[in-house]
Write a protein that holds these residues in place. Structure first.
Motif, short mmCIF file in Angstrom:
data_model
loop_
_atom_site.label_atom_id
_atom_site.label_comp_id
_atom_site.label_asym_id
_atom_site.label_seq_id
_atom_site.Cartn_x
_atom_site.Cartn_y
_atom_site.Cartn_z
N PHE A 282 29.13 -56.06 -13.06
CA PHE A 282 28.37 -56.09 -14.30
C PHE A 282 27.30 -57.18 -14.18
O PHE A 282 27.47 -58.15 -13.43
N TYR A 283 26.22 -57.00 -14.89
CA TYR A 283 25.13 -57.98 -14.82
C TYR A 283 25.66 -59.36 -15.19
O TYR A 283 26.30 -59.53 -16.24
N PHE A 291 24.48 -53.04 -20.86
CA PHE A 291 23.73 -52.29 -19.85
C PHE A 291 24.61 -51.38 -18.99
O PHE A 291 24.10 -50.63 -18.18
N GLY A 292 25.92 -51.44 -19.15
CA GLY A 292 26.80 -50.67 -18.29
C GLY A 292 27.00 -51.37 -16.96
O GLY A 292 26.68 -52.56 -16.81
N ALA A 293 27.53 -50.66 -15.97
CA ALA A 293 27.84 -51.25 -14.67
C ALA A 293 26.70 -51.02 -13.69
O ALA A 293 25.84 -50.15 -13.87
N LEU A 294 26.70 -51.84 -12.62
CA LEU A 294 25.76 -51.70 -11.51
C LEU A 294 26.56 -51.31 -10.27
O LEU A 294 27.59 -51.92 -9.97
N TYR A 295 26.08 -50.29 -9.55
CA TYR A 295 26.82 -49.73 -8.42
C TYR A 295 25.97 -49.74 -7.15
O TYR A 295 24.74 -49.57 -7.22
N ARG A 372 21.60 -55.90 -9.06
CA ARG A 372 22.34 -56.85 -8.22
C ARG A 372 21.69 -56.80 -6.85
O ARG A 372 21.66 -55.75 -6.19
N ASP A 373 21.15 -57.92 -6.41
CA ASP A 373 20.30 -57.96 -5.23
C ASP A 373 21.09 -57.78 -3.94
O ASP A 373 22.14 -58.40 -3.75
#
Length: 433
Positions: A282-283, A291-295, A372-373
């Protein structure tokens, strides 16, 4: 059961005070015929109201007052939307009687750039005006005793031809108010405003957008969109596609397999750009993030490299859209130059200024979830940028896959090929039979 009518009161500072009752009712269809509640947001002035689904929403806009005696708004109203516009705008008006109607569009020099005529029945009619060049245009509608006019501002689009085309008509509903208990609640509305309506029925939620100019019944076509973790996602129909109207936040695939959760920046930075290193976060590691999740790409697709109908992190019956499906969405919205604005959320504090071109007229409600970088493993960009994976790999670079990106500073949507270990948001699209 008593039927409740919520009354919307217009506060207007314009030269005219428009007057017409628009009564909106709600029905459910599909997975549920019941509507528990409807969340209504006026996207034009960012006011909102919550209405019980068994109630009517009464948009009251007073009476037209001018130099002459009051006149009927139905004989007056013409509403181009959007205005200003890039590409095309929709012109709506109400015709009280059957008539031969001519519509002409002149530029600021008085030259007629488009004209069309046809016989129309009484009702609400829509035309689409497409402008090749930027500038002010004047619309004149006439037929018998019926006359209306409006002006629109075009930002131009050299890829399109200037033209005017008929889009169709809408039927009007007969409204009976006798015997109802009436309650009032302030809700600002002006003719031409765009509404976003989210109907909720237990675990289902469906979004619609519309600019009503007459009484009507909105039917919410509910469809199940629930992941393994019990997250219920709102959905929205855009063109011939059914999308989730919010970002995915699943921690498991539909078979119950857990998706690796990574919080540490260094651990994320060490992920490979491949189809094996699955991870989500998550951010700023905030699980309550709106924003929801980042995958990673591998997590979003669950390592499936087929490129078509990949379920990945999506609920059963849904899949991660491939690049062609994103392009279909963008083409339906008249191309990438303005599609981002039509998809971006507004009337909240999520996007940083200027949130250029944002109308959310589709109800897609794109959030600026940042990323997420892949290199440093940190989160950044929330509020300024939103990124969404497609299921399509880059055939030229096996370490890359395609995504689409929106920016607070631009109305466009941009396709990019990015490293697979980037952490991006995911939307889902419903499978077709």
């Amino acid at each position: 059961m008593r039927k409740i009518i919520f009354t919307s009161v217009l506060i207007s500072l314009s030269a005219f005070l428009f007057g017409q009752d628009i009564i909106i009712d709600f029905n459910g269809a599909g997975a549920s015929t019941n509507v528990d509640v409807v969340e209504v947001v006026n996207l034009s002035n960012c006011t909102s109201i919550e209405v019980p689904g068994n109630s009517s929403l009464n948009l009251t806009t007073g009476t037209i007052v001018g130099i002459n005696n009051p006149i009927n708004v139905d004989e007056f109203l013409v509403t181009p939307y959007p205005n200003p516009f890039m590409g095309n705008t929709t012109i709506k008006f109400y015709l009280p009687n059957k008539d031969n109607i001519e519509i002409s569009v002149n530029n600021i020099n008085g030259q007629t750039v488009a004209r069309t005529s046809r016989e129309l029945y009484a009702g609400i009619h829509s035309y689409k005006f497409t402008a090749n060049k930027a500038g002010m245009y004047f619309i004149a509608i006439s037929g018998g005793d019926f006359k209306q006019s409006a002006k629109v501002m075009s930002r131009g689009n050299s890829l399109l031809n200037t033209e005017l085309s008929y889009q169709g008509n809408e039927a009007l509903n007969n409204i009976t108010k006798s015997g109802n208990d009436i309650y009032s609640k302030d809700f600002s509305f002006t003719m031409g405003d765009m509404l976003k309506l989210k109907g909720v029925s237990e675990n289902f939620a469906t979004v619609q957008t519309d600019s009503p100019i007459a009484s009507k019944t909105y039917i919410f076509n509910f469809s199940d969109c629930t992941d393994y973790d019990g997250n219920n996602y709102a959905i929205v129909e855009i063109g011939n596609q059914l999308w989730t109207a919010e970002n995915i936040k699943a921690a498991h695939y539909s078979n119950g397999e857990a998706i690796p959760f990574i919080e540490d920046d260094n651990e994320w930075a060490n992920l490979g750009d491949n189809d094996l290193d699955k991870a989500y976060c998550f951010y700023n590691n905030d699980p309550a993030s709106i924003f929801g999740a980042l995958y990673t790409y591998a997590a979003a697709t669950n390592g499936d490299t087929s490129g078509t109908d990949i379920q990945g992190v999506c609920p059963d019956g849904w899949h991660v859209p491939n690049n062609d499906e994103w392009v279909e969405l963008i083409d339906f919205l008249d191309g990438s130059l303005m599609a981002g604005g039509k998809l971006k959320s507004k009337c909240n504090s999520l996007w940083n200024a200027p949130n250029e071109g944002a109308t959310n007229e589709t109800g897609f409600s794109a959030f600026p979830g940042g990323l997420r970088d892949y290199d440093w493993g940190d989160s950044y960009g929330a509020g300024d940028w939103g990124y969404w994976w497609t299921a399509t790999q880059d055939n030229q670079y096996p370490t890359h896959a395609w995504m689409h990106y929106m920016d607070s500073s631009y109305p466009e949507i941009f396709p990019y090929s990015q490293f697979k270990s980037q952490g991006f948001s995911v939307r889902c699209i419903k499978n077709t039979d």
